[in-house]
Design a protein around this motif. Structure first.
Motif, mmCIF file in Angstrom:
data_model
loop_
_atom_site.group_PDB
_atom_site.id
_atom_site.type_symbol
_atom_site.label_atom_id
_atom_site.label_comp_id
_atom_site.label_asym_id
_atom_site.label_seq_id
_atom_site.Cartn_x
_atom_site.Cartn_y
_atom_site.Cartn_z
ATOM 1 N N GLY A 188 109.208 47.174 17.709
ATOM 2 C CA GLY A 188 110.366 46.297 17.551
ATOM 3 C C GLY A 188 111.625 46.891 18.130
ATOM 4 O O GLY A 188 112.355 46.237 18.836
ATOM 5 N N VAL A 189 111.884 48.140 17.846
ATOM 6 C CA VAL A 189 113.081 48.787 18.371
ATOM 7 C C VAL A 189 112.671 49.608 19.585
ATOM 8 O O VAL A 189 111.685 50.315 19.569
ATOM 9 N N TYR A 190 113.432 49.494 20.648
ATOM 10 C CA TYR A 190 113.131 50.254 21.841
ATOM 11 C C TYR A 190 114.420 50.750 22.466
ATOM 12 O O TYR A 190 115.488 50.222 22.216
ATOM 13 N N LYS A 191 114.294 51.752 23.236
ATOM 14 C CA LYS A 191 115.411 52.244 24.039
ATOM 15 C C LYS A 191 115.101 51.906 25.488
ATOM 16 O O LYS A 191 114.090 52.361 26.022
ATOM 17 N N ALA A 192 115.914 51.088 26.087
ATOM 18 C CA ALA A 192 115.688 50.709 27.478
ATOM 19 C C ALA A 192 115.990 51.890 28.385
ATOM 20 O O ALA A 192 116.853 52.708 28.092
ATOM 21 N N ASP A 193 115.300 51.942 29.489
ATOM 22 C CA ASP A 193 115.487 53.045 30.421
ATOM 23 C C ASP A 193 116.233 52.622 31.681
ATOM 24 O O ASP A 193 116.221 53.317 32.675
ATOM 25 N N ARG A 194 116.864 51.453 31.639
ATOM 26 C CA ARG A 194 117.584 50.989 32.821
ATOM 27 C C ARG A 194 118.767 50.125 32.392
ATOM 28 O O ARG A 194 118.812 49.610 31.295
ATOM 29 N N SER A 195 119.708 49.986 33.283
ATOM 30 C CA SER A 195 120.796 49.054 33.045
ATOM 31 C C SER A 195 120.524 47.821 33.885
ATOM 32 O O SER A 195 119.622 47.808 34.708
ATOM 33 N N GLY A 196 121.293 46.799 33.691
ATOM 34 C CA GLY A 196 121.056 45.594 34.473
ATOM 35 C C GLY A 196 122.124 44.559 34.232
ATOM 36 O O GLY A 196 123.140 44.821 33.595
ATOM 37 N N GLN A 197 121.868 43.384 34.724
ATOM 38 C CA GLN A 197 122.814 42.280 34.632
ATOM 39 C C GLN A 197 123.030 41.880 33.175
ATOM 40 O O GLN A 197 122.082 41.748 32.418
ATOM 41 N N ARG A 198 124.269 41.678 32.816
ATOM 42 C CA ARG A 198 124.614 41.250 31.461
ATOM 43 C C ARG A 198 124.804 39.738 31.464
ATOM 44 O O ARG A 198 125.372 39.174 32.400
ATOM 45 N N TYR A 199 124.317 39.076 30.423
ATOM 46 C CA TYR A 199 124.484 37.637 30.265
ATOM 47 C C TYR A 199 125.363 37.355 29.059
ATOM 48 O O TYR A 199 125.220 37.991 28.019
ATOM 49 N N ILE A 200 126.264 36.390 29.208
ATOM 50 C CA ILE A 200 127.148 35.954 28.134
ATOM 51 C C ILE A 200 126.537 34.682 27.548
ATOM 52 O O ILE A 200 126.125 33.787 28.286
ATOM 53 N N ILE A 201 126.499 34.594 26.231
ATOM 54 C CA ILE A 201 125.947 33.431 25.544
ATOM 55 C C ILE A 201 127.031 32.874 24.625
ATOM 56 O O ILE A 201 127.594 33.607 23.809
ATOM 57 N N VAL A 202 127.325 31.586 24.770
ATOM 58 C CA VAL A 202 128.334 30.909 23.949
ATOM 59 C C VAL A 202 127.684 29.655 23.368
ATOM 60 O O VAL A 202 126.961 28.958 24.074
ATOM 61 N N HIS A 203 127.926 29.389 22.087
ATOM 62 C CA HIS A 203 127.396 28.158 21.493
ATOM 63 C C HIS A 203 128.321 27.725 20.360
ATOM 64 O O HIS A 203 129.100 28.503 19.839
ATOM 65 N N ALA A 204 128.206 26.446 20.012
ATOM 66 C CA ALA A 204 129.014 25.872 18.944
ATOM 67 C C ALA A 204 128.118 25.056 18.022
ATOM 68 O O ALA A 204 127.153 24.443 18.461
ATOM 69 N N GLY A 205 128.457 25.052 16.751
ATOM 70 C CA GLY A 205 127.683 24.280 15.794
ATOM 71 C C GLY A 205 128.365 24.259 14.448
ATOM 72 O O GLY A 205 129.457 24.791 14.266
ATOM 73 N N GLY A 206 127.695 23.634 13.499
ATOM 74 C CA GLY A 206 128.239 23.529 12.160
ATOM 75 C C GLY A 206 127.165 23.102 11.180
ATOM 76 O O GLY A 206 125.978 23.372 11.380
ATOM 77 N N ALA A 207 127.570 22.382 10.155
ATOM 78 C CA ALA A 207 126.655 21.963 9.095
ATOM 79 C C ALA A 207 125.541 21.063 9.603
ATOM 80 O O ALA A 207 124.469 20.994 9.011
ATOM 81 N N TYR A 208 125.765 20.385 10.713
ATOM 82 C CA TYR A 208 124.769 19.459 11.258
ATOM 83 C C TYR A 208 123.955 20.089 12.386
ATOM 84 O O TYR A 208 123.256 19.385 13.112
ATOM 85 N N GLY A 209 124.055 21.384 12.556
ATOM 86 C CA GLY A 209 123.298 22.079 13.593
ATOM 87 C C GLY A 209 124.151 22.391 14.809
ATOM 88 O O GLY A 209 125.381 22.263 14.780
#
Length: 105
Positions: free
Chosen positions: A55-76
């Protein structure tokens, strides 16, 4: 001590939430927005699993970073509210990529 302008903004926000709660059927849904990032070199040093479970790992390389944005509330989550894009920033702070143009997408 917090700055007075921050205290005032919070007070206005809480007042609007209280006003909205009293509107009954006309109550507007509250939407929350957040952002995070992920990249191939992401890893953690601790976890709740034993050292014998994967489950836990240490990556041995760097790479492209992705940004994740989302919106929601009581209705999902909001339809069409998900935004994922590649970071163009080479600094350690991905917040520089979340500018007005990307936020409005």
């Amino acid at each position: 001590m917090e700055r007075n302008d921050i205290v005032a903004w919070r007070s206005r926000y809480l007042r609007k939430l209280r006003e909205n709660a009293t509107l009954g059927k006309n109550k507007k849904p509250i939407t929350y927005l957040d952002e995070t990032f992920i990249h191939p070199s992401y890893g953690v040093s601790k976890c709740w699993q034993s050292k014998y479970q994967p489950g836990v790992y240490k990556a041995d390389r760097s790479g492209q970073r992705y940004i994740i944005v989302h919106a929601g509330g009581a209705y999902g989550f909001l339809n069409n509210g998900l935004l994922i894009f590649k970071s163009k920033n080479k600094s350690g702070d991905y917040h520089d990529d979340l500018n007005h143009h990307n936020f409005m997408q």
